[in-house]
Enzyme design. Structure first.
Site, PDB file in Angstrom:
ATOM      1  N   GLY A   1      98.619 -57.515  74.615  1.00 28.43           N
ATOM      2  CA  GLY A   1      99.120 -57.019  73.331  1.00 28.43           C
ATOM      3  C   GLY A   1     100.478 -57.531  72.895  1.00 28.43           C
TER       4      GLY A   1
ATOM      5  N   HIS B   1      94.903 -67.732  66.872  1.00 16.61           N
ATOM      6  CA  HIS B   1      94.282 -68.539  67.930  1.00 16.61           C
ATOM      7  C   HIS B   1      95.328 -69.509  68.485  1.00 16.61           C
ATOM      8  CE1 HIS B   1      91.067 -70.434  70.157  1.00 16.61           C
ATOM      9  NE2 HIS B   1      91.549 -71.605  69.793  1.00 16.61           N
TER      10      HIS B   1
HETATM   11  C1  GAR Z   1      97.042 -64.920  72.468  1.00 20.76           C
HETATM   12  O1  GAR Z   1      97.530 -66.148  72.956  1.00 20.76           O
HETATM   13  C2  GAR Z   1      96.011 -65.160  71.384  1.00 20.76           C
HETATM   14  O2  GAR Z   1      96.309 -66.245  70.563  1.00 20.76           O
HETATM   15  C3  GAR Z   1      94.784 -65.414  72.205  1.00 20.76           C
HETATM   16  O3  GAR Z   1      94.844 -64.483  73.242  1.00 20.76           O
HETATM   17  C4  GAR Z   1      96.212 -64.206  73.531  1.00 20.76           C
HETATM   18  C5  GAR Z   1      96.396 -62.719  73.490  1.00 20.76           C
HETATM   19  O4  GAR Z   1      97.693 -62.380  73.890  1.00 20.76           O
HETATM   20  N1  GAR Z   1      93.576 -65.297  71.432  1.00 20.76           N
HETATM   21  C6  GAR Z   1      92.517 -66.050  71.602  1.00 20.76           C
HETATM   22  O5  GAR Z   1      92.434 -66.911  72.465  1.00 20.76           O
HETATM   23  C7  GAR Z   1      91.384 -65.768  70.643  1.00 20.76           C
HETATM   24  N2  GAR Z   1      90.461 -66.846  70.616  1.00 20.76           N
HETATM   25  P1  GAR Z   1      98.319 -60.982  73.508  1.00 20.76           P
HETATM   26  O6  GAR Z   1      97.307 -59.909  73.958  1.00 20.76           O
HETATM   27  O7  GAR Z   1      99.592 -60.929  74.330  1.00 20.76           O
HETATM   28  O8  GAR Z   1      98.566 -60.948  72.043  1.00 20.76           O
END
Ligand code: GAR
Length: 201
Positions: free
Chosen positions: A12, A109
């Site tokens: 998150g 992304h």
């Molecule tokens: C982030 O890097 C986001 O861009 C990626 O997951 C991570 C979540 O981090 N999303 C994807 O890869 C979607 N295809 P977070 O929970 O710390 O925000």
């Protein structure tokens, strides 16, 4: 004030960046609910620390994607949500949510789409040997990581980078462009024209 829902699956940090942008008054918005498909996602805790309603909806308890999404939709509707943000939400959206929130779902992304869609995008890019990586905020449609692009930010790959150091620098940029894109949406400055998103000045 626009009412937002954030869908999460993990730590998150993007949710945190959105919360911070609201608290420091950069974004004029309200997070009405945070929904996680994973019960112990740290994102739920982050939300609760800020007094935000946070719920776990367990896909395992539903017979189909459609019935799971119907429950998510019920929660969104009960909070009069106007904009849905995917922030590290690792499920592919189905028809139920895509139809109900057409052109009102955004995703972040960690790659310069259309390169490296799907999982572990930063590692895919690093292993491919790209010299420039980055991140993308886009509208969500039926194609995986394929909807019209709102904002992108480049991150240069350094000679001594590892997949992790690169991912960390991409994440810093994610935390900037996601609030920027949300602000544009909230201020009604985005127009989808085919594949392109026009930004009204
Ligand atoms: C982030 O890097 C986001 O861009 C990626 O997951 C991570 C979540 O981090 N999303 C994807 O890869 C979607 N295809 P977070 O929970 O710390 O925000």
């Amino acid at each position: 004030m626009i009412r937002i829902a954030v869908l999460v699956s993990g730590r998150g940090s993007n949710l945190q960046a959105i919360i911070d942008s609201i608290e420091n008054k950069y974004l004029h918005a309200q997070i009405s609910v945070v929904i996680s498909d994973i019960g112990d996602a740290y994102a739920l805790e982050r939300a609760r620390k800020h007094g935000i309603n946070a719920v776990h909806i367990d896909p395992g308890k539903f017979a189909s994607k459609a019935s799971y999404e119907a429950e998510v939709l019920k929660t969104l509707n009960s909070h009069n949500v106007q904009l849905v943000l995917l922030a590290g939400y690792m499920k592919i959206l189905g028809k139920t949510l895509l139809t109900a929130y057409k052109d009102r779902i955004l995703n972040i992304h960690p790659a310069l789409l259309p390169a490296f869609p799907g999982l572990h995008a930063q590692e895919q890019a690093f292993k491919h040997g790209v010299k420039v990586a980055g991140c993308t905020v886009h509208f969500v449609d039926e194609e995986l990581d394929g909807g019209p692009i709102i904002l992108q930010k480049c991150v240069e790959v350094k000679e001594d980078d590892t997949a992790q150091t690169l991912a960390d620098r991409i994440l810093e940029q994610e935390h900037k462009i996601y609030p920027e894109a949300i602000k544009l949406f909230a201020e009604n400055k985005l127009r989808i024209e085919g594949r392109k998103v026009k930004i009204i000045k």
